[in-house]
Motif scaffolding. Structure first.
Motif, PDB file in Angstrom:
ATOM      1  N   CYS A  40       1.005  -1.229   0.141  1.00  0.00           N
ATOM      2  CA  CYS A  40       0.006  -0.020  -0.045  1.00  0.00           C
ATOM      3  C   CYS A  40       0.903   1.066  -0.029  1.00  0.00           C
ATOM      4  N   GLY A  41       1.908   1.199   0.452  1.00  0.00           N
ATOM      5  CA  GLY A  41       2.984   2.407   0.744  1.00  0.00           C
ATOM      6  C   GLY A  41       2.165   3.413   1.897  1.00  0.00           C
ATOM      7  N   LEU A  42       1.585   2.946   2.568  1.00  0.00           N
ATOM      8  CA  LEU A  42       0.743   4.103   3.500  1.00  0.00           C
ATOM      9  C   LEU A  42       0.792   3.042   5.040  1.00  0.00           C
ATOM     10  N   ALA A  43       1.393   2.261   5.277  1.00  0.00           N
ATOM     11  CA  ALA A  43       1.589   1.437   6.701  1.00  0.00           C
ATOM     12  C   ALA A  43       0.267   0.863   7.114  1.00  0.00           C
ATOM     13  N   GLN A  44      -0.425   0.389   5.648  1.00  0.00           N
ATOM     14  CA  GLN A  44      -1.638  -0.145   5.955  1.00  0.00           C
ATOM     15  C   GLN A  44      -1.748  -1.618   5.769  1.00  0.00           C
ATOM     16  N   CYS A  45      -0.798  -2.301   5.450  1.00  0.00           N
ATOM     17  CA  CYS A  45      -0.994  -3.546   4.907  1.00  0.00           C
ATOM     18  C   CYS A  45       0.274  -4.580   5.527  1.00  0.00           C
ATOM     19  N   GLY A  46       1.524  -4.234   5.630  1.00  0.00           N
ATOM     20  CA  GLY A  46       2.408  -4.850   6.507  1.00  0.00           C
ATOM     21  C   GLY A  46       3.364  -5.537   5.473  1.00  0.00           C
ATOM     22  N   ALA A  47       2.782  -5.514   4.173  1.00  0.00           N
ATOM     23  CA  ALA A  47       4.011  -6.436   3.238  1.00  0.00           C
ATOM     24  C   ALA A  47       5.400  -5.869   3.078  1.00  0.00           C
ATOM     25  N   HIS A  51      12.854  -5.993   9.928  1.00  0.00           N
ATOM     26  CA  HIS A  51      13.147  -5.842  11.344  1.00  0.00           C
ATOM     27  C   HIS A  51      14.255  -4.731  11.520  1.00  0.00           C
ATOM     28  N   LEU A  52      14.032  -3.908  12.408  1.00  0.00           N
ATOM     29  CA  LEU A  52      15.045  -2.836  12.544  1.00  0.00           C
ATOM     30  C   LEU A  52      15.540  -3.034  14.101  1.00  0.00           C
ATOM     31  N   ASP A  53      16.960  -3.691  14.295  1.00  0.00           N
ATOM     32  CA  ASP A  53      17.353  -4.114  15.383  1.00  0.00           C
ATOM     33  C   ASP A  53      16.224  -4.976  16.166  1.00  0.00           C
ATOM     34  N   GLY A  54      15.886  -5.978  15.398  1.00  0.00           N
ATOM     35  CA  GLY A  54      14.765  -6.710  15.947  1.00  0.00           C
ATOM     36  C   GLY A  54      13.568  -6.418  16.115  1.00  0.00           C
ATOM     37  N   GLN A  55      12.959  -5.373  15.927  1.00  0.00           N
ATOM     38  CA  GLN A  55      11.708  -4.847  15.953  1.00  0.00           C
ATOM     39  C   GLN A  55      10.991  -4.801  14.425  1.00  0.00           C
ATOM     40  N   ALA A  56       9.739  -5.032  14.574  1.00  0.00           N
ATOM     41  CA  ALA A  56       9.130  -5.081  13.123  1.00  0.00           C
ATOM     42  C   ALA A  56       8.895  -3.751  12.689  1.00  0.00           C
ATOM     43  N   LEU A  57       9.165  -3.383  11.724  1.00  0.00           N
ATOM     44  CA  LEU A  57       9.046  -1.797  11.138  1.00  0.00           C
ATOM     45  C   LEU A  57       8.496  -1.844   9.653  1.00  0.00           C
ATOM     46  N   ARG A  58       7.505  -0.939   9.300  1.00  0.00           N
ATOM     47  CA  ARG A  58       6.918  -0.797   7.900  1.00  0.00           C
ATOM     48  C   ARG A  58       7.971   0.101   7.167  1.00  0.00           C
ATOM     49  N   SER A  59       8.651  -0.680   6.405  1.00  0.00           N
ATOM     50  CA  SER A  59       9.688   0.216   5.702  1.00  0.00           C
ATOM     51  C   SER A  59       9.115   1.111   4.703  1.00  0.00           C
ATOM     52  N   CYS A  99      -1.422 -16.673  -2.664  1.00  0.00           N
ATOM     53  CA  CYS A  99      -0.614 -16.249  -3.682  1.00  0.00           C
ATOM     54  C   CYS A  99       0.688 -15.876  -3.234  1.00  0.00           C
ATOM     55  N   GLY A 100       1.008 -15.549  -2.089  1.00  0.00           N
ATOM     56  CA  GLY A 100       2.211 -15.557  -1.183  1.00  0.00           C
ATOM     57  C   GLY A 100       2.663 -13.968  -1.069  1.00  0.00           C
ATOM     58  N   TYR A 101       1.906 -13.166  -1.490  1.00  0.00           N
ATOM     59  CA  TYR A 101       2.323 -11.529  -1.653  1.00  0.00           C
ATOM     60  C   TYR A 101       2.457 -11.016  -0.120  1.00  0.00           C
ATOM     61  N   CYS A 102       1.550 -11.533   0.758  1.00  0.00           N
ATOM     62  CA  CYS A 102       1.678 -11.105   2.017  1.00  0.00           C
ATOM     63  C   CYS A 102       2.599 -11.756   3.012  1.00  0.00           C
ATOM     64  N   VAL A 103       3.018 -12.551   2.367  1.00  0.00           N
ATOM     65  CA  VAL A 103       3.864 -13.550   3.539  1.00  0.00           C
ATOM     66  C   VAL A 103       4.671 -12.795   4.116  1.00  0.00           C
ATOM     67  N   ASN A 104       5.673 -12.045   3.548  1.00  0.00           N
ATOM     68  CA  ASN A 104       6.692 -11.338   4.193  1.00  0.00           C
ATOM     69  C   ASN A 104       6.343 -10.624   5.537  1.00  0.00           C
ATOM     70  N   GLY A 105       5.175  -9.760   5.486  1.00  0.00           N
ATOM     71  CA  GLY A 105       4.559  -9.076   6.770  1.00  0.00           C
ATOM     72  C   GLY A 105       4.046  -9.884   7.914  1.00  0.00           C
ATOM     73  N   TRP A 106       3.394 -11.089   7.504  1.00  0.00           N
ATOM     74  CA  TRP A 106       2.885 -11.852   8.776  1.00  0.00           C
ATOM     75  C   TRP A 106       4.268 -12.409   9.209  1.00  0.00           C
ATOM     76  N   ILE A 107       5.194 -13.124   8.398  1.00  0.00           N
ATOM     77  CA  ILE A 107       6.156 -13.808   9.057  1.00  0.00           C
ATOM     78  C   ILE A 107       7.162 -12.740   9.837  1.00  0.00           C
ATOM     79  N   MET A 108       7.454 -11.828   9.241  1.00  0.00           N
ATOM     80  CA  MET A 108       8.466 -10.854   9.825  1.00  0.00           C
ATOM     81  C   MET A 108       7.670 -10.328  11.278  1.00  0.00           C
ATOM     82  N   LEU A 132      -1.938  -6.206   9.360  1.00  0.00           N
ATOM     83  CA  LEU A 132      -1.826  -6.683   8.383  1.00  0.00           C
ATOM     84  C   LEU A 132      -2.981  -6.945   7.406  1.00  0.00           C
ATOM     85  N   LYS A 133      -2.694  -7.319   6.313  1.00  0.00           N
ATOM     86  CA  LYS A 133      -3.711  -7.845   5.420  1.00  0.00           C
ATOM     87  C   LYS A 133      -3.167  -8.905   4.576  1.00  0.00           C
TER      88      LYS A 133
END
Ligand code: FES
Ligand code: FES
Length: 194
Positions: A40-47, A51-59, A99-108, A132-133
């Motif tokens: 999304c580019g808007l911190a709305q999906c999590g894709a 991790h930034l120093d071990g913390q989840a971060l929406r890049s 489809c696998g597109y979201c996998v990164n967000g959920w796993i991280m 997360l979506k």
């Protein structure tokens, strides 16, 4: 323009770019990684989660400057095919991706949660996953995988099997705990496909 240096998946890297540019763009475009994903580019999906120093971060909304001198980890740095992170292993065993597109967000996101709270209860897991979506509606499988990852992290041997059904009644209990919105999405998806 500025030179921003940080560690990416254990390797020192530097990027010459506007320090306000999203970190996601630096990782994908300047450093050539195909994960994390742009959603999304808007911190709305999590894709885009890293991790930034071990913390989840929406890049997608974190500036490149926020990575300066830090340790950034992508899903490729989380584990390897030979030695996957427990959440990655659990994802395989529960056959989560469609489809696998979201996998990164959920796993991280799940990996960061379990690193700090390996015994997180269902409510804590749901809280960590807020926002997360998954358009494919795999939410119940995701919850099963996270519960399975907790078992693996506690030292249980991997089954190394391909599972379609939950392995135990304890795992099925997460279905009842899945977010209502997730259940509604899954039900709607099933209805459309039936
Ligand atoms: S792409 Fe970053 S949250 Fe959706
Ligand atoms: S598996 Fe397709 S969006 Fe989640």
């Amino acid at each position: 323009m500025a030179t921003v240096a940080f560690t990416l998946d254990g390797k020192p890297v530097s990027v010459d770019a506007d320090p306000d540019m999203p970190l996601l763009y630096a990782i994908r475009n300047d450093l050539g990684h195909n994960n994390p994903h742009f959603g999304c580019g808007l911190a709305q999906c999590g894709a885009c989660t890293v991790h930034l120093d071990g913390q989840a971060l929406r890049s997608c909304v974190a500036p490149l400057s926020s990575a300066a001198g830090k340790k950034i980890t992508t899903i490729k740095g989380l584990g390897t095919p030979d030695k996957p992170h427990p959440v990655q292993q659990a994802y395989l065993e529960e056959q989560v991706p469609q489809c696998g597109y979201c996998v990164n967000g959920w796993i991280m996101t799940a990996a960061a949660l379990l690193e700090g709270n390996p015994k997180a209860n269902d409510a804590q897991i749901r809280d960590a996953l807020v926002g997360l979506k998954c358009r494919c509606g795999t939410h119940m499988s995701i919850m099963r995988a996270i519960k399975r990852a907790q078992v693996l992290m506690a030292g249980a041997p991997s089954t190394k099997t391909t599972l379609v059904e939950p392995a135990s009644a304890a795992l099925t209990s997460v279905e009842a705990a899945a977010p209502k919105a997730a259940l509604a999405t899954a039900a709607a998806t099933e209805a459309r496909l039936s």
